[in-house]
Scaffold this active site. Structure first.
Site, PDB file in Angstrom:
ATOM      1  N   HIS A  59       0.849  -1.199   0.000  1.00 56.56           N
ATOM      2  CA  HIS A  59       0.000   0.000   0.000  1.00 56.56           C
ATOM      3  C   HIS A  59       0.880   1.243   0.000  1.00 56.56           C
ATOM      4  O   HIS A  59       2.093   1.150   0.174  1.00 56.56           O
ATOM      5  CB  HIS A  59      -0.977   0.001   1.188  1.00 56.56           C
ATOM      6  CG  HIS A  59      -0.351   0.188   2.530  1.00 56.56           C
ATOM      7  ND1 HIS A  59       0.357  -0.797   3.183  1.00 56.56           N
ATOM      8  CD2 HIS A  59      -0.326   1.248   3.360  1.00 56.56           C
ATOM      9  CE1 HIS A  59       0.771  -0.351   4.355  1.00 56.56           C
ATOM     10  NE2 HIS A  59       0.381   0.902   4.486  1.00 56.56           N
ATOM     11  N   HIS A  61       0.769   5.650   1.078  1.00 57.79           N
ATOM     12  CA  HIS A  61       0.112   6.808   1.673  1.00 57.79           C
ATOM     13  C   HIS A  61       0.656   8.046   0.987  1.00 57.79           C
ATOM     14  O   HIS A  61       1.849   8.104   0.661  1.00 57.79           O
ATOM     15  CB  HIS A  61       0.419   6.925   3.170  1.00 57.79           C
ATOM     16  CG  HIS A  61      -0.057   5.788   3.993  1.00 57.79           C
ATOM     17  ND1 HIS A  61      -1.385   5.539   4.238  1.00 57.79           N
ATOM     18  CD2 HIS A  61       0.626   4.815   4.652  1.00 57.79           C
ATOM     19  CE1 HIS A  61      -1.491   4.478   5.011  1.00 57.79           C
ATOM     20  NE2 HIS A  61      -0.282   4.012   5.270  1.00 57.79           N
ATOM     21  N   TYR A 147      11.671   4.463   0.009  1.00 53.25           N
ATOM     22  CA  TYR A 147      10.525   4.862  -0.823  1.00 53.25           C
ATOM     23  C   TYR A 147       9.638   5.857  -0.090  1.00 53.25           C
ATOM     24  O   TYR A 147       8.443   5.637   0.096  1.00 53.25           O
ATOM     25  CB  TYR A 147       9.731   3.628  -1.252  1.00 53.25           C
ATOM     26  CG  TYR A 147      10.602   2.526  -1.782  1.00 53.25           C
ATOM     27  CD1 TYR A 147      11.389   2.731  -2.915  1.00 53.25           C
ATOM     28  CD2 TYR A 147      10.666   1.294  -1.152  1.00 53.25           C
ATOM     29  CE1 TYR A 147      12.216   1.727  -3.406  1.00 53.25           C
ATOM     30  CE2 TYR A 147      11.482   0.284  -1.636  1.00 53.25           C
ATOM     31  CZ  TYR A 147      12.255   0.510  -2.761  1.00 53.25           C
ATOM     32  OH  TYR A 147      13.069  -0.486  -3.233  1.00 53.25           O
TER      33      TYR A 147
END
Length: 175
Positions: A59, A61, A147
């Site tokens: 996932h 954000h 990342y």
């Protein structure tokens, strides 16, 4: 069918969580260059400002600020997800609904969004984003996760490289 309510504020700032269909997958970090290309293409065709972002294996954000008069964040996420998906093979386990919609089964259909209300809300969400790899046990220190926009914050002098030093942050919300 569920009745999803979204808040549309032209020029607003939003926090997002976007998730893969398979939460055990590491596809987002395995194919990080494909994701970067898809993200860049979307930002070029429908500009927005990325205030903070962190990509985890399953996932991501992000906090975005949209241009004045523009509230089309769903279209931007659709561009990112579709460009990323087109570059990858389809999942082996596709149901009839996904086949009808020409989906590859890579992403969850929906995403979470929260409109940022003030500077404190923004700071909490940016901290949450940057601390997320530690929270998930991927690294011991925020600076060790490659990342993340955290590195930009360090370069700009907003945070020292040892920010949060592995201590738990209380962001006041979960995933």
């Amino acid at each position: 069918m569920s009745n999803y309510r979204r808040e549309w504020m032209p020029g607003g700032t939003y926090f997002f969580t976007v998730t893969l269909a398979d939460r055990r997958s590491t596809l987002l970090t395995d194919a990080i260059e494909v994701l970067r290309q898809a993200y860049g293409n979307a930002a070029h065709s429908m500009p927005f400002q990325t205030i903070a972002i962190c990509v985890l294996p399953d996932h991501l954000h992000a906090v975005w600020r949209l241009p004045d008069g523009d509230s089309a964040y769903s279209q931007r996420w659709s561009l990112i997800k579709s460009c990323f998906s087109r570059s990858l093979p389809a999942s082996d386990d596709l149901g009839a609904s996904k086949l009808r919609r020409r989906e590859k089964g890579i992403w969850q259909r929906r995403f979470w969004e929260h409109r940022i209300r003030d500077d404190d809300d923004l700071a909490r969400h940016v901290d949450y984003i940057h601390y997320n790899p530690v929270r998930h046990g991927l690294v011991e220190r925020v600076c060790d996760w490659p990342y993340s926009s955290f590195h930009r914050y360090v370069t700009q002098g907003v945070h020292p490289p040892d920010w949060a030093g592995g201590t738990e942050l209380d962001g006041g919300f979960g995933e």
